[in-house]
Design an enzyme around this catalytic site. Structure first.
Site, PDB file in Angstrom:
ATOM      1  CD  GLU A   1     -47.657  -6.730  71.657  1.00  8.07           C
ATOM      2  OE1 GLU A   1     -48.442  -7.715  71.785  1.00  8.07           O
ATOM      3  OE2 GLU A   1     -47.641  -6.012  70.644  1.00  8.07           O
TER       4      GLU A   1
ATOM      5  CE  LYS B   1     -44.155   0.272  66.856  1.00 10.90           C
ATOM      6  NZ  LYS B   1     -44.935   1.075  67.825  1.00 10.90           N
TER       7      LYS B   1
END
Length: 824
Positions: free
Chosen positions: A676, A691
């Site tokens: 990111e 996740k």
């Protein structure tokens, strides 16, 4: 002999009248023709407006009159535009303008009279309206005469005799037919021009034939003379499979039966008015709908018997807007005769037309569809008639619902084909079009449904796609977040658009785009060749505004795509799902946040028949969640999950060694788009934690993020850094610590991997030293790997492995979810 009728648009300008003359010239070479013309386009409305103003003592009626004069004068000048060097033509133009001026002066006197007496009676209204057709037929006839066309002008008032029911007179065919036959038998001209709509009563007063009167005039003459064909010339190329203004794929219908045409006309097809068909239906005279602006187009032929062509029995899908639904219901109605009689008598006395009727077999409910205009008056009248029963609570007060429309699927042969109604209602259901009432006659020529008016466009497009298109399914995409991944997705859509349409009958259309600054929404689709400029010039971006646009457009098969990491965007998912707009999420927050919201989104997806897909939440483009979903759906049970789920962290630890610095490798990963913009999100392990949490939930476990154990490998200074720059500075300062992690793994002949695990209902993430021989050991680059140990795979796990980061693969994962929705 043929009869040709030309509508207001066809004679609405000098250019169009020239096209009419060309058509007449061509057709009159092979047969005699009678030509019925309407008033110049828009004139009838202007006459009514002028009269209404005059009746209200408003002097603005004079301005309306001046407009009427100007329009006709402009038409004449356009038709005689080449008279400068031709004295004979100039003289004919002068004579025509003088004649038209006389008629317009008479109109002016009539309007002045209305103004003076402050009254507009039905009789005066008919006299007023007759000017429209009188003027247009006069202008066209004198133009024909100036061009030496073999034509004559006959006033329809001298042929068509009616009763004295002004504004909607009833034709006396016993008197009318012999007059028409006598005139045409003695006529020697190739073309007879007649004004439509107008007639005279048996007492000699001017009358008009009501709505669709010019079409009716043409049909009356055609039936009386038993002509070979009645042609209705308008501004469209026939009757269409549905409303072309709402459905761009609508196409002209080549052939219809009389009854099909009547049904389509009744249900909103404005090209033909139902009473028009009646005089010619008895004589089995073909009607052809043609386009004045495109005379070579085939048009629509309406006949008694239509040749089967092997296609769908559905001929058209039509609609009526501005409908209200009245419901009479109550236990006191059951088994008691007379309720229906009283209901319908009441409406008849109020002169309220009923469009649709449906009654439950229990006799507990009667629903009727009427015009919105009549709704309140109908409710008050019916409530008054049933006041006694309502007081005794035998029946309920009339329930009134407005803002509705009726859609109808129409075709002669539908009753011989199973599944038509099933296709209709399932198609509407899949697009969340709520049906308020249904009516189907025993003939099965018409299946009607009452829906909300806001759903009409979506309903017509969906049904047209189902019954008339080559099973091409259009998917309308609303994309928010058009950064690196979003840009790649748009490029993939643009690249694959033609391929998907040709090979899979899927038509993708980007209907909306938004970033943090601007947004653009287009019903016709955003131009993907120029989307950046369109977005740059769009309106200010608002999350609720983007949603409102998608909601109000109400397009079929709509999909909202979130390519952000923004919590506020994820909070909008429920709003989209409630509008039956599917959601495809790259954003992990909704699925890894509060489990109640996660479960709510799943429930809304089922309730509103809208997909909620988030494959890219885990493994980018890898089919991790899809595979897991198939395992669970087939009855398998997940025991353990082991995974390397961060492509960015895998890239970092695969490239970090004694000859590099941890700072430089993280910086490289950031610059190449593997992390990111804020690398702390990746290196903190929160992304991996989210996740594995999603994998646990998709496996059927109710796990919260707070239940998960996260073992951070970052130093305390790095974890507590205030800014990205501060974070990178700590990496430089703590380089020896990170080198120590590498050296420990190297000494143990291991590879550093950030591993996620789920076992016995517990999840954890952290940096591990992976020994040689382990499936994770040789994981290279930015690859991800997931190992599922299940009841069916207890010892040798099911392994999914591949690139788990990068804009292209993430975009391809989003694309795959879109295709899943399209194939549903």
């Amino acid at each position: 002999m043929k009869v040709l009728k030309f509508g207001g648009t066809s004679v609405g300008s000098a250019e169009n009248i020239n096209k009419v003359i060309s058509i007449l010239d061509q057709q009159s070479k092979t047969t005699n023709i009678a030509v019925v013309v309407s008033a110049v386009g828009g004139i009838t409305d202007k006459l009514l407006e002028a009269a209404s103003l005059a009746c209200d003592k408003n002097l603005d009626y004079k301005q309306k009159y001046d407009t009427i004069w100007s329009i006709h004068n402009s038409v004449i000048e356009g038709l005689f535009s080449n008279t400068k060097n031709d004295k004979a033509l100039q003289k004919q133009q002068d004579e025509l303008q003088e004649l038209v001026s006389e008629k317009l002066n008479a109109l002016k006197s009539l309007l002045n009279g209305i103004y003076l007496i402050n009254e507009l009676s039905p009789k005066t209204k008919d006299k007023l309206l007759s000017f429209g057709e009188d003027l247009s037929s006069t202008i066209i006839y004198h133009t024909l005469h100036s061009r030496s066309v073999d034509a004559t002008l006959k006033n329809s008032q001298e042929l068509i005799t009616t009763d004295a029911n002004f504004n909607n007179a009833t034709v006396n065919f016993k008197i009318t037919n012999p007059k028409i036959q006598s005139f045409f038998e003695s006529n020697s001209k190739a073309i007879v021009l007649l004004p439509g709509f107008v007639s005279k009563s048996v007492n000699g007063d001017i009358t008009t034939l009501g709505r669709g009167g010019s079409d009716y005039t043409a049909a009356i003459i055609a039936a009386a003379m038993e002509v070979d064909e009645l042609q209705i010339w308008t501004d469209v190329s026939g009757m269409y499979t549905t409303n072309p203004k709402l459905v761009k794929q609508a196409a002209p219908i080549v052939e219809l039966s009389y009854k099909e045409a009547v049904e389509l006309s009744h249900f909103g097809a404005k090209v033909l008015y139902p009473p028009t068909v009646m005089p010619v239906l008895k004589k089995k005279i073909p009607i052809v709908i043609k386009n004045t602006l495109d005379p070579e187009a085939i048009g629509t032929t309406i006949t008694q018997n239509v040749t089967p062509n092997g296609n769908s029995p559905v001929k058209g899908i039509s609609n009526i807007d501005n409908v209200a639904l009245l419901t009479l219901q109550g236990n006191g109605m059951v088994g008691v005769p007379g309720f229906s009689k009283r209901l319908f008598e009441t409406l008849a006395q109020e002169k309220i037309n009923i469009i649709l009727i449906t009654q439950s077999s229990s006799e507990h409910t009667i629903c009727i569809g009427i015009s919105d205009f009549d709704a309140q008056r109908a409710k008050e009248a019916v409530d008054a008639v049933f006041e006694y029963e309502i007081t005794l609570h035998k029946i309920d007060p009339i329930v009134l619902e407005t803002n509705l429309s009726i859609i109808a699927v129409i075709g002669d042969k539908m009753k011989n084909h199973q599944g038509i109604s099933g296709k209709m209602f399932s198609t509407l259901g899949k697009n969340n079009v709520n049906i308020r009432a249904i009516a189907q006659g025993a003939s099965e020529r018409n299946i009607s449904a009452v829906i909300h008016k806001n759903d009409v466009k979506k309903a017509l497009n969906s049904l047209h796609e189902q019954f008339f298109e080559i099973k091409t399914k259009q998917i309308n995409l609303f994309i928010t977040g058009v950064g690196n991944v979003g840009e790649r997705l748009i490029e993939q859509i643009k690249q694959q658009k033609a391929y998907l349409k040709e090979n899979f009958k899927i038509s993708l259309r980007v209907a909306g785009l938004s970033n943090s600054r601007t947004m653009v929404v287009n019903d016709d689709g955003v131009n993907l060749k120029n989307w950046k400029k369109e977005l740059e010039n769009g309106e200010k971006a608002r999350l609720d505004g983007f949603f409102e646009h998608a909601k109000n457009l109400n397009l079929r098969n709509s999909v909202f795509i979130d390519i952000t990491a923004n919590e506020a965007v994820s909070n909008m998912y429920s709003h989209y799902l409630k509008e039956s707009i599917s959601v495809v999420a790259c954003n992990k927050i909704a699925c890894s946040g509060n489990i109640e919201y996660y479960n709510e989104l799943k429930a809304l997806s089922r309730q509103y028949n809208a997909a909620f897909l988030f494959e890219t939440n885990v493994g980018a483009g890898l089919p991790v969640l899809d595979t897991l979903g198939h395992l669970i759906a087939s009855g398998d049970k997940v025991n353990t999950i082991q995974a390397v789920l961060s492509g960015s962290l895998n890239f970092i630890f695969n490239n970090f060694n004694a000859e590099t610095t941890f700072h430089d490798i993280v910086k490289q990963a950031q610059q190449e788009g593997y992390t990111e913009p804020d690398p702390r999100i990746d290196l903190s392990g929160i992304d991996v934690a989210r996740k594995v949490l999603i994998l646990a939930r998709e496996s059927g476990h109710a796990v919260e993020l707070s239940d998960l154990t996260s073992e951070s490998f970052l130093t305390e200074k790095a974890s507590n850094s205030d800014t990205v720059d501060d974070f990178f500075q700590t990496l430089i300062e703590d380089e020896s610590y990170y080198q120590g992690l590498f050296k420990s793994a190297q000494d143990n002949n291991c590879q550093l991997k950030f591993v996620a695990e789920f076992n016995d209902g517990k999840a954890k993430v952290g940096l591990q030293e992976i020994p040689e021989g382990h499936p994770f050991y040789n994981l290279k680059g930015k690859d991800n790997i997931v190992m599922f140990y299940t009841q069916r795979y207890p010892e040798q796990p099911l392994i999914i492995k591949g690139a788990g980061a990068g804009a292209d693969v993430t975009a391809s994962g989003l694309f795959a979810d879109i295709i899943r929705i399209a194939n549903n």
